[in-house]
Write an enzyme that holds these catalytic residues in place. Structure first.
Site, PDB file in Angstrom:
ATOM      1  N   ASP A   1       0.923  -1.361  -0.153  1.00 42.62           N
ATOM      2  CA  ASP A   1       0.063  -0.080   0.022  1.00 42.62           C
ATOM      3  C   ASP A   1       0.650   1.371   0.177  1.00 42.62           C
ATOM      4  OD1 ASP A   1      -1.934   1.876   0.662  1.00 42.62           O
ATOM      5  OD2 ASP A   1      -2.451   1.089   2.805  1.00 42.62           O
TER       6      ASP A   1
ATOM      7  N   HIS B   1      -4.710   4.144   6.406  1.00 42.90           N
ATOM      8  CA  HIS B   1      -3.516   3.961   5.647  1.00 42.90           C
ATOM      9  C   HIS B   1      -2.353   4.400   6.071  1.00 42.90           C
ATOM     10  CE1 HIS B   1      -5.734   2.714   2.087  1.00 42.90           C
ATOM     11  NE2 HIS B   1      -6.760   3.226   2.646  1.00 42.90           N
TER      12      HIS B   1
END
Lengths: 591, 591
Positions: A229, A400
């Site tokens: 990610d 995130h």
């Protein structure tokens, strides 16, 4: 005789339109070389954008697909519902697909399943239980589809053989939804590791013990390729910890004199669970508002992740004093019809805000939603309620990881090759730079595009990006159809949105070439016709003049020529008078 | 016989359309009570939004108008160019207008002048010289307008009498454009002070000496009403100082091995001046890219605000080594055709990026531009140039003070009444809350809406917001027209953008009621017609069936009924087949 060539296939007949609408030229697919004994990795989505994540891992006779997400649309693609990864590469190799493996239950990782699973030949779907429930919940909206073949797995379990050469193993990690996992694909030459979406829970920048636990399995593994990610790479440092957010929410709830309304993403499931725990601590009943929020709380209840006995229906709100109420609602992004919007604009059936209410927007603003959120806040501030946002107070952290979290993760997982995923190109490049700074040789780092074919060759000895690409044009969902994005239709929509449409209908007497009646005009989205009678009347004159100049005395009448002339004349007139360029379409009927 | 009632005035004849398009009901203007001996303050724009600033000050027989700005549009108003303040109140009192006074030369303060000055009866415009040049530069694009009556003033000068009862005085303050001023309107009962846009230059949160200087005139003044910029209220603390930004840029320039490209707003004129000074320090030539940037540098040059002898034309870029070049460019917001976009996507005539280049995006991202900026960054990162943004490094600060700057300003200007302006409602409310915290009695604080009529009554003894409002509906610029925003047209455009249009044209034989030929269909923005021949062919069958069911044997034929029936039948069919709802428009011609 009636002329209808224009209207049947008008777009490609009118020279006027052709002059300013370039043709869409589709490139033939490159011819992709045979696989040989390489391991092939193809990100089909999610690497030139945030959303629609899907990665192919191919080796020998087998393919494993990781995740199947959607991307939401924006004003660049009006009228489109979702954008999907392009699966043509997989459709041509359907027989090789052994499994779809799922990292977690968010829509950018599972949302494309109903649209694509059929095209992939309905392979088994390996997922943890929470993801399975999220997938099933969505599948209910597509009753015509065959039942899914879902196989529920545990994290940190033994490896699951999917073919003689490939095994898969799930490991737990931290995101914002229960049972988020990373995935290890075990190949004969080493592991391919995909984190999915990930953050690192920390105390002031020091990862908590649980984080170290989660990654200790990598001490003894041989990681060939690490993919990760990149969403948060642009932001320096560590995110505030979820624990600090919850502590802060706790003290807001403790000190609120009346009702407390907590608004967040329905996908922030771990936080919602903790909101319910907080309500219990302060003796508040919980009301769940918003369809997706209710659906997710049903899943929480089903899995018994929190005691939901204090969740009451909204109709019962009046049975408790305000300081015994917590409302958990959707709509913190300013979504037009969400619960919070209705509360803010006084159209909610049960809730009117007053001075004693406290509203917490426990979310950041997703890029593109700023104006909607401003409007929501404007409406909320029309009341006297107390409003708390992430700008004032620590009430949200992202799922995130920021740059230092990503850095820490790199340090937990020793790997040979690195490929950043999940993010726009610039984010991937920044993430690649981080890996290089941490010591990964630049030739071991690959920054892919959608459809890039990455091969690990020579039994793991080198990694290359082929010149050839898998098909990667956008596939879109629009209403009931799934297909290529039609640039022509989208361009038309944008033109219609900016300047509207101006359709001219004339009946021409085939004997004399004269108009049988005054032209009819249909305009939409151009100018307000009621206040433009003079303009319309002038336009009618120009239409009559333009057409009769061509057609009177012409035998046989050349309709295409007349249409082209009238389009040009009317377009010029309208532009001179209004500086607008509506799409002008003439229909000439001969009688 | 030819039936054309539908097409002439279709919108208000079709029962189908009426069913889902609510009528726009215009409220009659409230009857505004006479002024009496009150001082009236009316914000006509800028207080439910950011942009289109305009405030009316009225006393006795005189009106002074402060600023005349535009607001840019968004996807809520497709096709609209700008939104203007509604000036109906002023138009009805044109004879009383003594002056338009201008705080500074940004478009949200001067941009509406070409559109509105005529409607205000062409009053004299009082502005500082820099503002005058910005106004004149814009006026050049409107050559048909009468010359403006501009009166150039100094800041901290003596008061200028505009009428027996009203004087105006300008005072210097800090923003991001030269000669930014605040305005004092002197009335018999005290001053009305408007800061315009304002920030506070500081060193780590301590205002610099110049700031104290600028406000010391307020020590001895009697400020009745203070109105102030609320744009930055949401952000806590002080902004980084402009000096620290420039120092940082200086060290970036010092260490850049090749060309340096500095991208910022063309309106950041003070920063652009300093960029040019920085170039001189490092022996770099300066290239100015972007139309608005060039125009503003011309003004800088005209006023001799900096030595521009090192500014060279872009064609000369090859005459100098890369490390002697600085490019100052527009486009940091991802504007599609700006210089930086062309550099990033390799269409710029003179500049191709390479590894030695350094690009600084010296701006934050304006809400709504996020996706465009991401796209720009994606393209920039496709090169190997070094990219520096405000997220990584201190390279931008806003022209609008953050909360602690606003707080400090409140403390410099002792006042009786406070009215926050320049911002969305929630920002005004937050600013009002700040004033209350600082000790202003709540009854002395007014939060206005656009068109709110605020009166200071009884020789200054009280302030009230009347129940009546000045007209405040949006006025818009669209192409050549200036007028009310047509909700109907905007709604049509949004519908067209989402689902397109589907026009049906049929010729009916008046004797038999039968169609003379197969129906013609024109669709735009609906589906890709080339791939939808089957759908179209089915639609033709439905159209024929629907119309003939109504018209065959009917005498005389009721065209309205037939149209309503076919619209409904076709809409239903298209929705069932595509889940799309195009705007369906039938044209039935009898022959």
């Amino acid at each position: 005789m009636i002329n209808n060539t224009f209207t049947r296939n008008s777009r490609h007949k009118s020279p006027h339109r052709r002059s300013h609408i370039p043709l869409v030229i589709k490139k033939p697919h490159d011819i992709i070389p045979p696989l040989g004994d390489s391991i092939r990795i193809i990100p089909l989505g999610g690497v030139e954008e945030i959303g629609r994540n899907m990665t192919v891992i191919e080796f020998g006779e087998d393919i494993i697909v990781c995740d199947a997400g959607i991307k939401f649309t924006d004003d660049e693609t009006p009228g489109i519902d979702y954008i999907l990864p392009n699966t043509k590469y997989l459709e041509e190799r359907k027989d090789k697909i052994r499994a779809l493996v799922i990292t977690h239950g968010h829509l950018d990782h599972i949302g494309a399943i109903p649209y694509l699973i059929d095209r992939l030949g309905n392979p088994p779907i390996y997922t943890r239980e929470f993801g399975a429930l999220m997938i099933q919940k969505r599948q209910v909206e597509f009753p015509h589809l065959a039942p899914l073949n879902i196989k529920i797995v545990d994290a940190n379990d033994k490896s699951i053989p999917l073919s003689p050469n490939l095994k898969v193993r799930f490991f737990g990690l931290t995101h914002s939804i229960p049972e988020s996992t990373g995935i290890i694909i075990e190949t004969p030459y080493g592991d391919i590791v995909n984190t999915g979406d990930v953050r690192v829970e920390n105390e002031n920048g020091v990862p908590v013990e649980k984080e170290f636990e989660q990654y200790k399995i990598f001490k003894d593994r041989n990681v060939l390729l690490f993919t990760m990610d990149s969403t948060g790479i642009e932001k320096p440092g560590f995110s505030p910890s979820e624990a600090s957010i919850l502590k802060n929410i706790d003290s807001i709830v403790a000190s609120s004199p009346g009702r407390i309304i907590l608004a967040t993403f329905s996908s922030q499931i771990e936080r919602i669970i903790e909101f319910i725990n907080t309500a219990r601590r302060y003796g508040r009943q919980v009301l769940i508002e918003g369809r997706s929020m209710k659906a997710n709380v049903d899943i929480i209840k089903h899995l018994n992740l929190v005691d939901t006995s204090i969740v009451i229906p909204i109709e019962d709100i009046t049975k408790y004093p305000p300081n015994k109420i917590m409302i958990i609602a959707t709509g913190a992004q300013g979504e037009e019809f969400a619960a919070l919007a209705r509360i803010s604009n006084k159209t909610h059936k049960y809730v009117r805000l007053d001075r004693s209410d406290t509203i917490v927007l426990s979310s950041s603003v997703i890029p593109g939603n700023d104006r909607a959120v401003d409007k929501l806040k404007d409406n909320l501030y029309r009341s006297d309620a107390k409003i708390i946002t992430y700008l004032d107070s620590n009430v949200h952290t992202s799922g995130h990881g920021k740059r230092d979290e990503l850095k820490w993760l790199h340090q937990q997982i020793p790997y040979k090759y690195f490929m950043p995923v999940h993010g726009n190109h610039f984010r991937l490049k920044m993430h690649a730079e981080l890996a290089a700074e941490l010591g990964c040789p630049r030739e071991n780092i690959i920054v892919p595009d959608n459809g890039s074919i990455i091969e690990i060759q020579d039994k793991g000895a080198k990694i290359v990006k082929l010149l050839e690409k898998a098909p990667s044009e956008d596939m879109v969902v629009e209403g009931l159809s799934i297909g290529d994005l039609s640039e022509v239709v989208i361009r038309d929509r944008k033109m219609l949105a900016a300047d509207g449409i101006f359709v001219i209908i004339v009946l021409v007497d085939m004997r004399t070439g004269r108009l049988k009646k005054s032209p009819d005009i249909i305009a939409r989205g151009f100018v307000y016709l009621r206040e433009s009678q003079e303009l319309l009347s002038e336009a009618r004159g120009i239409i009559r003049h333009s057409i009769e100049r061509t057609t009177v005395g012409m035998n046989p009448i050349n309709f295409d020529y007349a249409k082209s002339a009238v389009t040009e004349d009317v377009s010029r007139f309208l532009f001179q008078r209004t500086a607008k360029k509506p799409t002008v379409i003439p229909v000439i009927l001969g009688v």
